[in-house]
Design a protein around this motif. Structure first.
Motif, PDB file in Angstrom:
ATOM      1  N   PRO B 277      47.730  40.692  23.476  1.00 45.70           N
ATOM      2  CA  PRO B 277      46.863  42.262  24.218  1.00 45.70           C
ATOM      3  C   PRO B 277      48.251  42.953  24.506  1.00 45.70           C
ATOM      4  O   PRO B 277      49.749  42.248  24.678  1.00 45.70           O
ATOM      5  CB  PRO B 277      46.842  41.830  25.508  1.00 45.70           C
ATOM      6  N   ARG B 278      47.532  44.023  23.930  1.00 46.38           N
ATOM      7  CA  ARG B 278      49.240  45.503  25.033  1.00 46.38           C
ATOM      8  C   ARG B 278      50.387  45.688  24.246  1.00 46.38           C
ATOM      9  O   ARG B 278      51.449  45.790  24.167  1.00 46.38           O
ATOM     10  CB  ARG B 278      49.819  44.818  26.326  1.00 46.38           C
ATOM     11  N   ASP B 279      49.841  45.159  22.479  1.00 43.89           N
ATOM     12  CA  ASP B 279      51.212  45.180  21.397  1.00 43.89           C
ATOM     13  C   ASP B 279      50.859  47.015  21.080  1.00 43.89           C
ATOM     14  O   ASP B 279      49.669  46.832  19.860  1.00 43.89           O
ATOM     15  CB  ASP B 279      51.140  43.945  20.683  1.00 43.89           C
ATOM     16  N   PRO B 280      51.674  47.392  20.880  1.00 42.26           N
ATOM     17  CA  PRO B 280      51.556  48.730  20.447  1.00 42.26           C
ATOM     18  C   PRO B 280      50.153  48.618  18.543  1.00 42.26           C
ATOM     19  O   PRO B 280      49.257  49.432  18.412  1.00 42.26           O
ATOM     20  CB  PRO B 280      52.633  50.238  20.446  1.00 42.26           C
ATOM     21  N   VAL B 282      49.341  45.722  17.447  1.00 42.70           N
ATOM     22  CA  VAL B 282      48.124  45.361  17.275  1.00 42.70           C
ATOM     23  C   VAL B 282      46.816  46.008  17.557  1.00 42.70           C
ATOM     24  O   VAL B 282      45.741  46.416  17.282  1.00 42.70           O
ATOM     25  CB  VAL B 282      47.824  43.898  17.901  1.00 42.70           C
ATOM     26  N   LEU B 283      46.932  46.901  18.795  1.00 39.14           N
ATOM     27  CA  LEU B 283      45.918  47.846  19.184  1.00 39.14           C
ATOM     28  C   LEU B 283      45.927  48.735  18.216  1.00 39.14           C
ATOM     29  O   LEU B 283      44.850  49.393  18.097  1.00 39.14           O
ATOM     30  CB  LEU B 283      46.177  48.405  20.984  1.00 39.14           C
ATOM     31  N   GLY B 284      47.033  49.207  18.059  1.00 39.09           N
ATOM     32  CA  GLY B 284      46.476  50.859  16.741  1.00 39.09           C
ATOM     33  C   GLY B 284      45.844  50.223  15.549  1.00 39.09           C
ATOM     34  O   GLY B 284      45.446  50.986  14.663  1.00 39.09           O
ATOM     35  N   LEU B 285      46.305  48.466  14.614  1.00 37.46           N
ATOM     36  CA  LEU B 285      45.439  48.942  13.693  1.00 37.46           C
ATOM     37  C   LEU B 285      44.017  48.351  14.219  1.00 37.46           C
ATOM     38  O   LEU B 285      43.133  48.985  13.345  1.00 37.46           O
ATOM     39  CB  LEU B 285      46.375  47.055  13.137  1.00 37.46           C
ATOM     40  N   LEU B 286      43.922  47.586  15.437  1.00 40.16           N
ATOM     41  CA  LEU B 286      42.311  47.592  15.685  1.00 40.16           C
ATOM     42  C   LEU B 286      41.964  49.322  15.553  1.00 40.16           C
ATOM     43  O   LEU B 286      40.485  49.330  14.956  1.00 40.16           O
ATOM     44  CB  LEU B 286      41.874  46.829  17.058  1.00 40.16           C
ATOM     45  N   ALA B 287      42.529  50.052  16.175  1.00 36.83           N
ATOM     46  CA  ALA B 287      41.929  51.504  16.719  1.00 36.83           C
ATOM     47  C   ALA B 287      41.767  51.854  14.835  1.00 36.83           C
ATOM     48  O   ALA B 287      40.223  52.723  14.689  1.00 36.83           O
ATOM     49  CB  ALA B 287      43.181  52.247  16.835  1.00 36.83           C
ATOM     50  N   GLY B 320      29.073  55.900  18.809  1.00 35.42           N
ATOM     51  CA  GLY B 320      30.311  54.105  19.815  1.00 35.42           C
ATOM     52  C   GLY B 320      31.351  53.703  19.530  1.00 35.42           C
ATOM     53  O   GLY B 320      32.193  53.212  19.892  1.00 35.42           O
ATOM     54  N   LEU B 321      31.290  53.396  17.883  1.00 35.62           N
ATOM     55  CA  LEU B 321      32.855  52.946  17.522  1.00 35.62           C
ATOM     56  C   LEU B 321      33.820  54.375  17.459  1.00 35.62           C
ATOM     57  O   LEU B 321      34.953  54.180  17.560  1.00 35.62           O
ATOM     58  CB  LEU B 321      32.314  52.268  15.973  1.00 35.62           C
ATOM     59  N   THR B 322      33.461  55.418  17.314  1.00 33.50           N
ATOM     60  CA  THR B 322      34.175  56.105  17.384  1.00 33.50           C
ATOM     61  C   THR B 322      34.905  56.087  19.000  1.00 33.50           C
ATOM     62  O   THR B 322      36.042  55.877  19.450  1.00 33.50           O
ATOM     63  CB  THR B 322      33.503  57.515  16.731  1.00 33.50           C
ATOM     64  N   ALA B 323      34.269  55.903  19.450  1.00 30.65           N
ATOM     65  CA  ALA B 323      34.728  56.371  21.075  1.00 30.65           C
ATOM     66  C   ALA B 323      35.773  54.841  21.221  1.00 30.65           C
ATOM     67  O   ALA B 323      35.969  54.883  22.119  1.00 30.65           O
ATOM     68  CB  ALA B 323      33.252  56.036  21.889  1.00 30.65           C
ATOM     69  N   GLU B 324      34.725  53.606  20.835  1.00 31.30           N
ATOM     70  CA  GLU B 324      35.598  52.387  21.238  1.00 31.30           C
ATOM     71  C   GLU B 324      37.510  53.068  20.405  1.00 31.30           C
ATOM     72  O   GLU B 324      37.947  52.384  20.923  1.00 31.30           O
ATOM     73  CB  GLU B 324      35.091  51.762  20.789  1.00 31.30           C
ATOM     74  N   GLY B 325      37.254  53.287  19.270  1.00 37.07           N
ATOM     75  CA  GLY B 325      38.152  53.268  18.601  1.00 37.07           C
ATOM     76  C   GLY B 325      39.205  53.882  19.296  1.00 37.07           C
ATOM     77  O   GLY B 325      40.721  53.686  19.399  1.00 37.07           O
ATOM     78  N   THR B 331      44.761  52.889  24.785  1.00 31.65           N
ATOM     79  CA  THR B 331      45.733  51.455  25.143  1.00 31.65           C
ATOM     80  C   THR B 331      47.288  51.540  24.226  1.00 31.65           C
ATOM     81  O   THR B 331      47.864  51.195  25.280  1.00 31.65           O
ATOM     82  CB  THR B 331      44.443  50.150  25.113  1.00 31.65           C
ATOM     83  N   ALA B 332      46.876  52.105  22.973  1.00 36.35           N
ATOM     84  CA  ALA B 332      48.402  52.184  22.444  1.00 36.35           C
ATOM     85  C   ALA B 332      49.042  52.676  22.449  1.00 36.35           C
ATOM     86  O   ALA B 332      50.143  51.752  22.260  1.00 36.35           O
ATOM     87  CB  ALA B 332      46.823  51.648  20.965  1.00 36.35           C
ATOM     88  N   ARG B 333      48.725  53.737  22.878  1.00 34.15           N
ATOM     89  CA  ARG B 333      49.692  54.885  23.314  1.00 34.15           C
ATOM     90  C   ARG B 333      50.301  54.582  24.608  1.00 34.15           C
ATOM     91  O   ARG B 333      50.981  54.414  24.797  1.00 34.15           O
ATOM     92  CB  ARG B 333      49.506  56.090  23.446  1.00 34.15           C
ATOM     93  N   ARG B 334      50.126  53.762  25.417  1.00 32.79           N
ATOM     94  CA  ARG B 334      50.154  53.559  27.045  1.00 32.79           C
ATOM     95  C   ARG B 334      51.350  52.796  26.920  1.00 32.79           C
ATOM     96  O   ARG B 334      52.509  52.603  27.038  1.00 32.79           O
ATOM     97  CB  ARG B 334      49.267  53.254  27.772  1.00 32.79           C
TER      98      ARG B 334
END
Lengths: 121, 487
Positions: B277-280, B282-287, B320-325, B331-334
């Motif tokens: 968690p909290r890796d920009p 990893v979160l970026g790829l998920l987004a 829904g997916l757009t909002a999730e992304g 979160t990635a930016r933070r």
């Protein structure tokens, strides 16, 4: 713990051009490397420096038969096998970590597991 | 490896129930549905737990773990419809697979000397408070983005360890992706072979080579400490990104398989975000993958022909997916703070520009170009430079776009890349230079794009022939390249 051979492949011409003082420094660097290996819980179980490839002789095989003896190393490359370590350590990750510490000016270190009972299945 | 596709490729779900069947049949059907879900969610977890059991300190014997996991699912295929599904499917499967693996090890003379140790471990595992091996049967932890409870039982670490082993830099790059899809996602060898357009024997050989190297070279099945993990993560993200790209790029006519691969890559990205968690990045790829997935319904028409971004019906994008992304991106930016963003986060930002635009015309082209500039600085691959050139066309008009495209066209690696002439054709069309545009589209067709892309190009070519006055607006247009995450 598994054992790995570190094959030290480097430029021989460069090695031969080293001044006596540079040789001293290289030996000291390898001494420091040995200490670092032990400090990290691994163990050097073997290893030697080798004479240059100009002193090598190769026995070649074909179809299971030794067919001849040739002058020189088995593979002619700019970078030659200059020496090796045999190191017992935790796993490949630690082996690679240690390989990064080998004092090499250029060239590379090839890491190979030593064949154990497990590998002959 | 015979029969390794038995569970993964639909045999489980095909148990049709005759109309008017009784409770038994309904229960059997429910059990089968649960098994299909369990295969998707728990394969990697079960395999990781088993691999750790049979591999000794290095945990490396993926071959035995794989066979045992396969056996467990086959056994479930018989037992669940008959006896009803277990309350905790993952725990059930892990127990059975472990037992299978231990049987196999017992028979295996080479590993016999390890047996005393294994027996103790298996015994300890069986009496662990969280059930066999701690494989929590709740399932939620590995489902769609669910994080609850995942951190406590040690299983996520095992699965992460498996991912890290499969993506080890000591393995050949093509072996990493294949091994990850096979071992972590549970795709059959045949499915992995199809996804990468190689024959099944070729893929089987590739997988065998990779597995042998894992075992023989002593690739550890463990999660390295943070600095090492950070060094290894880019390889893992590459593999997931590659799998997603293979899933999204229409390279075969088999549309279903593509979607499945994209879905598996998304699953993996979700798992990684739970585990790291909290890796920009990893979160970026998920987004990025979630935002790309959101657009999937509009990316092709009913005939499977790609629809350019410009013509996509945005009402079809999954809100829904757009909002999730976008949430993951936030979160990635933070998590990034003041550091420079990496390539996955930047690609997610590109996808977000499109996701936020109410219409194609309302897209923030200037921001898109800035993002592509940053992307080029971080990751100057020929394809990225091509995408940037297309973005120039969108932000500053086709004339400058054409110049930018010509500046990258010299790259030898783009010679056989149909997107280059396709993008040039689009710029020329916008400039009203129809003849030249048509020539570029024909050039793209000559480079043998996939069947679906070919039909898309043919459609654009036909549209060029239509009697239509050249547009003078010079406004931004869809090039098929700059769609940001379209590929």
């Amino acid at each position: 713990m598994p054992e790995y051979v570190f094959l030290l492949l480097g430029d021989e011409a460069q090695d031969e051009a080293l001044s006596p003082q540079e040789w001293e420094e290289a030996f000291a660097a390898h001494g420091a490397f040995s200490e670092e290996v032990a400090r990290r819980g691994a163990e050097i179980t073997g290893g030697q420096a080798l004479m240059p490839t100009s002193t090598a002789t190769t026995v070649r095989f074909e179809g299971g038969e030794a067919v001849g003896v040739t002058d020189g190393p088995f593979v002619e490359l700019k970078e030659a096998l200059g020496g090796f370590y045999v190191i017992r350590c935790r796993d490949l990750d630690q082996a690679l970590e240690l390989a990064r510490l080998v004092p090499m000016g250029s060239g590379g270190v090839e890491v190979r597991p030593v064949m154990g009972e497990d590998h002959r299945g | 490896m015979a029969g390794s596709g038995a569970v993964g490729s639909g045999a489980v779900g095909s148990g049709a129930v005759a109309p008017g069947a009784g409770d038994d049949a309904r229960r059997a059907q429910a059990a089968r549905a649960l098994l299909v879900a369990a295969h998707r969610e728990h394969w990697g977890t079960v395999l990781a737990a088993v691999a750790r059991t049979v591999g000794g300190p290095l945990g490396g014997d993926l071959g035995i773990a794989e066979e045992a996991t396969q056996d467990a699912f086959v056994q479930a295929l018989e037992a669940w419809p008959r006896d009803g599904a277990p309350e905790r499917p993952a725990a059930w499967l892990t127990t059975v697979a472990r037992r299978r693996a231990l049987d196999r090890v017992r028979r295996d003379a080479v590993l016999r000397r390890r047996l005393p140790l294994l027996a103790v471990e298996a015994d300890r595992a069986a009496h662990a408070p969280h059930g066999p091996g701690g494989a929590d049967g709740s399932g939620g932890a590995y489902g769609s983005g669910g994080a609850a409870g995942a951190a406590d039982d040690g299983v996520p670490d095992e699965r992460l360890a498996l991912v890290l082993a499969c993506c080890h830099p000591a393995l050949a790059p093509e072996g990493r992706v294949a091994l990850t899809l096979r071992m972590v996602c549970g795709l059959s060898t045949a499915e992995v072979a199809r996804a990468f357009l190689v024959s099944e024997p070729t893929m089987a050989a590739r997988l065998t080579r990779a597995k042998r190297k894992v075992a023989a070279a002593g690739v550890p099945l463990r999660v390295p400490p943070p600095p090492e993990l950070a060094a290894r993560l880019p390889t893992v993200l590459d593999v997931v990104h590659l799998a997603a790209t293979a899933g999204h790029t229409a390279s075969t006519g088999d549309a279903l398989r593509r979607d499945d691969l994209a879905a598996r890559a998304l699953d993996l990205a979700r798992v990684l975000a739970v585990l790291v968690p909290r890796d920009p990045e990893v979160l970026g790829l998920l987004a990025l993958l979630v935002l790309t997935e959101a657009r999937a319904p509009a990316r092709t028409d009913a005939q499977g022909v790609p629809v350019p971004l410009e013509q996509q019906d945005r009402a079809l994008w999954d809100a829904g997916l757009t909002a999730e992304g976008l949430r993951h991106l936030g979160t990635a930016r933070r998590a990034l703070g003041r550091r420079r963003p990496g390539r996955h986060l930047l690609q997610a930002e590109v996808a977000a520009v499109h996701a936020r635009a109410a219409s194609y015309a309302a897209t923030d082209w200037q921001r898109l170009l800035l993002l592509h500039d940053a992307l080029c600085a971080t990751w100057p691959s020929p394809v990225v430079r091509l995408a940037r050139a297309a973005a120039v066309g969108l932000a500053r008009g086709p004339e400058q776009g054409l110049a930018a495209l010509d500046a990258v066209a010299g790259d030898e690696r783009l010679r056989s890349y149909p997107y280059l002439p396709a993008a040039r054709g689009e710029m020329l069309r916008r400039l009203g230079r129809r003849e030249e545009a048509a020539a570029e589209l024909r050039r793209a067709l000559a480079l043998q794009p996939s069947a679906a892309e070919r039909r898309g190009l043919e459609r654009r070519l036909a549209a060029l022939g239509a009697p239509e006055a050249p547009r003078r607006d010079g406004g931004p247009g869809g090039s098929g390249v700059s769609g940001g995450g379209e590929r």
